[in-house]
Design a protein around this motif. Structure first.
Motif, PDB file in Angstrom:
ATOM      1  N   VAL A 127      90.742  28.750  54.508  1.00 38.46           N
ATOM      2  CA  VAL A 127      90.559  29.420  53.223  1.00 38.46           C
ATOM      3  C   VAL A 127      89.094  29.309  52.783  1.00 38.46           C
ATOM      4  N   VAL A 128      88.474  30.466  52.583  1.00 38.64           N
ATOM      5  CA  VAL A 128      87.082  30.540  52.138  1.00 38.64           C
ATOM      6  C   VAL A 128      86.938  31.741  51.213  1.00 38.64           C
ATOM      7  N   GLU A 129      85.822  31.787  50.492  1.00 38.20           N
ATOM      8  CA  GLU A 129      85.494  32.998  49.752  1.00 38.20           C
ATOM      9  C   GLU A 129      84.914  34.013  50.736  1.00 38.20           C
ATOM     10  N   ASN A 130      85.184  35.276  50.485  1.00 43.54           N
ATOM     11  CA  ASN A 130      84.698  36.362  51.340  1.00 43.54           C
ATOM     12  C   ASN A 130      85.064  36.139  52.810  1.00 43.54           C
ATOM     13  N   PRO A 131      86.344  35.984  53.126  1.00 49.40           N
ATOM     14  CA  PRO A 131      86.746  35.654  54.495  1.00 49.40           C
ATOM     15  C   PRO A 131      86.319  36.698  55.530  1.00 49.40           C
ATOM     16  N   GLU A 132      86.282  37.966  55.141  1.00 50.93           N
ATOM     17  CA  GLU A 132      85.916  38.984  56.120  1.00 50.93           C
ATOM     18  C   GLU A 132      84.442  38.907  56.500  1.00 50.93           C
ATOM     19  N   GLN A 133      83.626  38.329  55.625  1.00 47.81           N
ATOM     20  CA  GLN A 133      82.230  38.095  55.976  1.00 47.81           C
ATOM     21  C   GLN A 133      82.086  36.815  56.787  1.00 47.81           C
ATOM     22  N   VAL A 134      82.795  35.772  56.368  1.00 41.49           N
ATOM     23  CA  VAL A 134      82.699  34.488  57.077  1.00 41.49           C
ATOM     24  C   VAL A 134      83.248  34.620  58.490  1.00 41.49           C
ATOM     25  N   TYR A 135      84.436  35.228  58.622  1.00 41.25           N
ATOM     26  CA  TYR A 135      85.056  35.430  59.934  1.00 41.25           C
ATOM     27  C   TYR A 135      84.787  36.868  60.365  1.00 41.25           C
ATOM     28  N   SER A 136      83.534  37.112  60.710  1.00 43.33           N
ATOM     29  CA  SER A 136      83.056  38.482  60.939  1.00 43.33           C
ATOM     30  C   SER A 136      83.659  39.132  62.170  1.00 43.33           C
ATOM     31  N   HIS A 137      84.124  38.338  63.130  1.00 39.50           N
ATOM     32  CA  HIS A 137      84.863  38.892  64.264  1.00 39.50           C
ATOM     33  C   HIS A 137      85.843  37.851  64.786  1.00 39.50           C
ATOM     34  N   ILE A 138      86.671  38.255  65.696  1.00 40.41           N
ATOM     35  CA  ILE A 138      87.797  37.429  66.122  1.00 40.41           C
ATOM     36  C   ILE A 138      87.367  36.059  66.620  1.00 40.41           C
ATOM     37  N   ASP A 139      86.312  35.999  67.408  1.00 37.24           N
ATOM     38  CA  ASP A 139      85.888  34.716  67.983  1.00 37.24           C
ATOM     39  C   ASP A 139      85.514  33.712  66.907  1.00 37.24           C
ATOM     40  N   VAL A 140      84.871  34.167  65.832  1.00 38.98           N
ATOM     41  CA  VAL A 140      84.474  33.257  64.749  1.00 38.98           C
ATOM     42  C   VAL A 140      85.707  32.642  64.101  1.00 38.98           C
ATOM     43  N   GLY A 141      86.708  33.471  63.842  1.00 42.25           N
ATOM     44  CA  GLY A 141      87.943  32.952  63.265  1.00 42.25           C
ATOM     45  C   GLY A 141      88.625  31.943  64.169  1.00 42.25           C
ATOM     46  N   TRP A 142      88.667  32.250  65.454  1.00 37.25           N
ATOM     47  CA  TRP A 142      89.319  31.342  66.401  1.00 37.25           C
ATOM     48  C   TRP A 142      88.568  30.022  66.541  1.00 37.25           C
ATOM     49  N   ILE A 143      87.241  30.051  66.446  1.00 37.17           N
ATOM     50  CA  ILE A 143      86.469  28.804  66.507  1.00 37.17           C
ATOM     51  C   ILE A 143      86.854  27.883  65.354  1.00 37.17           C
ATOM     52  N   LYS A 144      86.906  28.436  64.142  1.00 39.96           N
ATOM     53  CA  LYS A 144      87.314  27.638  62.983  1.00 39.96           C
ATOM     54  C   LYS A 144      88.755  27.158  63.144  1.00 39.96           C
ATOM     55  N   PHE A 145      89.597  28.030  63.621  1.00 32.98           N
ATOM     56  CA  PHE A 145      91.010  27.723  63.860  1.00 32.98           C
ATOM     57  C   PHE A 145      91.146  26.496  64.762  1.00 32.98           C
ATOM     58  N   GLU A 146      90.435  26.499  65.879  1.00 36.75           N
ATOM     59  CA  GLU A 146      90.510  25.379  66.825  1.00 36.75           C
ATOM     60  C   GLU A 146      89.869  24.117  66.250  1.00 36.75           C
ATOM     61  N   GLN A 147      88.823  24.271  65.444  1.00 37.72           N
ATOM     62  CA  GLN A 147      88.175  23.113  64.826  1.00 37.72           C
ATOM     63  C   GLN A 147      89.122  22.378  63.890  1.00 37.72           C
ATOM     64  N   ILE A 148      89.946  23.125  63.184  1.00 38.23           N
ATOM     65  CA  ILE A 148      90.912  22.483  62.286  1.00 38.23           C
ATOM     66  C   ILE A 148      91.909  21.653  63.090  1.00 38.23           C
ATOM     67  N   PHE A 149      92.405  22.216  64.189  1.00 40.27           N
ATOM     68  CA  PHE A 149      93.325  21.456  65.036  1.00 40.27           C
ATOM     69  C   PHE A 149      92.684  20.163  65.525  1.00 40.27           C
ATOM     70  N   ASP A 150      91.429  20.244  65.968  1.00 42.12           N
ATOM     71  CA  ASP A 150      90.738  19.040  66.439  1.00 42.12           C
ATOM     72  C   ASP A 150      90.612  18.005  65.327  1.00 42.12           C
ATOM     73  N   PHE A 151      90.371  18.475  64.101  1.00 47.04           N
ATOM     74  CA  PHE A 151      90.169  17.571  62.968  1.00 47.04           C
ATOM     75  C   PHE A 151      91.452  16.861  62.556  1.00 47.04           C
ATOM     76  N   ILE A 152      92.561  17.602  62.510  1.00 42.04           N
ATOM     77  CA  ILE A 152      93.796  17.009  62.001  1.00 42.04           C
ATOM     78  C   ILE A 152      94.561  16.208  63.051  1.00 42.04           C
ATOM     79  N   THR A 153      94.284  16.450  64.334  1.00 43.64           N
ATOM     80  CA  THR A 153      95.069  15.803  65.394  1.00 43.64           C
ATOM     81  C   THR A 153      95.095  14.282  65.287  1.00 43.64           C
ATOM     82  N   PRO A 154      93.961  13.593  65.079  1.00 42.27           N
ATOM     83  CA  PRO A 154      94.029  12.127  64.970  1.00 42.27           C
ATOM     84  C   PRO A 154      94.768  11.635  63.719  1.00 42.27           C
ATOM     85  N   VAL A 155      94.814  12.472  62.681  1.00 39.85           N
ATOM     86  CA  VAL A 155      95.523  12.073  61.457  1.00 39.85           C
ATOM     87  C   VAL A 155      97.028  12.152  61.679  1.00 39.85           C
TER      88      VAL A 155
END
Length: 502
Positions: free
Chosen positions: A181-209
């Motif tokens: 969740v961000v402001e102006n998501p279509e600008q932040v996630y300007s194409h599919i790869d950018v969205g997927w990078i953030k997506f995978e980063q969240i998984f990496d972050f929460i996994t140890p928790v």
């Protein structure tokens, strides 16, 4: 002149395959027949309105039509056309959404274990004892320790939070790393790869928790609770079965972790007797090495032997455009399909004529029981014909497809055709916790308001709920029990809606 009349009649007879023959073309009758045939063919269109369903449907459709009519005059306010990361607060205000919240939805058949819980719950879990934090190259990492390792400058998070200024900063950073969740998501996630990078980063972050055993047990229970509170009575969870750990450094094996999930499920069923249960679809990343993937294939066979009623099957997940194709594992998977069911992600792409969308061909040839996403299936008509003939359900995940960049306006989602043609479809939520969603109602709303016809009514919702049970991995006996429980809840819902209680 006579020849022109014959040609006209011939064309009309082709258009109206099942209509009664007529010697005088009647424009309005023919138009009515076309609309009628379309309605009957669409999802739920052949269901009768029973009992109080007609009155309930009238109430539902008043609100649906009002919402669509307002947006028709001002398209900018149409919620399914807006990015969910911005629109979810307004969706919650929708009267249609509030009705759908009360709808008994049957089952969720495509949700990933790590992302099934709302981010607020995981944030609250960071206040537990023995959680440490370190800053590695500008990103926070979290891990539970009795005594922290020396691979990073680990600090006890509870100690840092005693400083109000530091607490505000670190809490904000944690929250940002938990969600897309961000402001102006279509600008932040300007194409599919950018969205997927953030997506995978969240998984990496929460996994140890959520990989810490006490948190893992509570997290799984919470995931079931969020779905149950949203009127879901059965779940098929896609999970890589993470190696949980405890403060003493012990790592739990796949077999032990599945046993832990099964015990949590049983505890939840004891607490909620009308909850049918859970099955696990053992799911691994398609980015992994061939050796690892082949090892996981062997492992799922053993897990199925050890937990025959709890392990439903096998899947490969991850960004499909970047990962290995099903074709690359076809020989091994052909051997494996005699021992385990498949529920493959396939066609989660907007490409056409690539190795990614061709995964749809391999999925059906490998006897997949359902297809995850199937976004590109309209580009493969032979596959679609096979899906219809063999009643293979497509797991449509509207919000996921939008947030991860496949479609901006859900009115343009290809599942519109699937709904229009009555193709076997179930609605699922994929990774709701990562984009501010919760449970299933948001995806049901987006499908009902944005992807289906404006004329799709309560029967479409009913058919979706029944589909989720019909196309589940439940045994015939389990399906019968689930359907009986669901029917009672459905009758109660219809009575409350028709009487104005909802």
């Amino acid at each position: 002149m006579m020849m022109e009349r014959i040609v006209t009649l011939s064309i009309l007879s082709i258009v109206l395959v099942s209509s009664a023959p007529t010697t005088t073309p009647n424009y309005w009758a023919l138009r009515h027949n076309i609309l009628h045939e379309e309605a009957v063919q669409s999802i739920g269109g052949n269901l009768p309105l029973e009992g109080q369903e007609r009155a309930a449907n009238t109430r539902l459709m008043i609100h649906k039509k009002q919402e669509i009519d307002k947006a028709f005059l001002n398209p900018d306010i149409f919620l399914p056309a807006r990015n969910f990361l911005e629109a979810f607060g307004d969706i919650e205000k929708s009267r249609v959404f509030q009705i759908i919240k009360k709808l008994p939805k049957g089952a969720v058949l495509h949700v990933h274990h790590k992302a099934m819980v709302h981010a607020d719950w995981i944030y609250n879990a960071t206040f537990r004892e023995n959680l440490y934090v370190c800053d590695r190259n500008g990103d926070l990492e979290l891990q539970f320790f009795r005594t922290p390792s020396r691979d990073c400058d680990w600090k006890l998070l509870s100690h840092l939070r005693k400083n109000p200024i530091l607490a505000e900063s670190i809490n904000e950073r944690i929250r940002k790393q938990l969600t897309m969740v961000v402001e102006n998501p279509e600008q932040v996630y300007s194409h599919i790869d950018v969205g997927w990078i953030k997506f995978e980063q969240i998984f990496d972050f929460i996994t140890p928790v959520i990989g810490y055993k006490p948190v893992a047990e509570d997290h799984f229970y919470q995931g079931l609770k969020e779905l149950y509170d949203d009127n879901v009575l059965y779940v098929e969870v896609k999970s890589g079965v993470p190696k949980l750990y405890d403060l003493d450094g012990r790592r739990y094996s796949d077999n032990e972790v599945v046993g832990i999930f099964e015990k949590v499920t049983q505890r939840f069923k004891n607490d909620h007797p009308d909850f049918i249960g859970v099955k696990i679809i053992y799911t691994k990343g398609r980015m992994l090495s061939d050796a690892k993937v082949h090892g996981f294939m062997d492992r799922v066979v053993q897990l199925k032997r050890d937990y025959p009623d709890f392990i439903a099957g096998f899947d490969l997940a991850g960004q499909e455009d970047k990962g290995k194709t099903l074709r690359s594992y076809a020989d091994r998977l052909n051997e494996l399909k005699k021992q385990i069911n498949f529920f493959f992600h396939a066609g989660e792409t907007n490409w056409y004529g690539t190795s990614t969308d061709e995964n749809l061909i391999d999925a059906v040839l490998l006897n997949t029981k359902r297809i995850g996403h199937g976004y590109a299936i309209m580009k493969h008509q032979r596959v679609l014909d096979y899906v219809k003939l063999n009643r293979i359900a497509i797991e449509v995940c509207p919000i996921s497809n939008q947030v991860l960049g496949l479609v901006k306006d859900l009115r343009n989602h290809p599942a519109s055709v699937l709904f229009a043609e009555g193709v076997p479809v179930v609605i699922s939520n994929d990774d709701p916790g990562l984009w501010g969603s919760r449970a299933l109602s948001y995806d049901f709303y987006e499908a009902f308001m944005g992807i289906m016809s404006g004329n799709a009514d309560i029967r479409a919702l009913k058919q979706l709920a029944m589909n989720s049970i019909i196309y589940s991995s439940l045994s015939p006996g389990e399906q019968a029990r689930a359907m009986n429980i669901w029917k009672k809840k459905w009758i109660s819902f219809v009575n409350e809606l028709s009487s104005g209680i909802i």
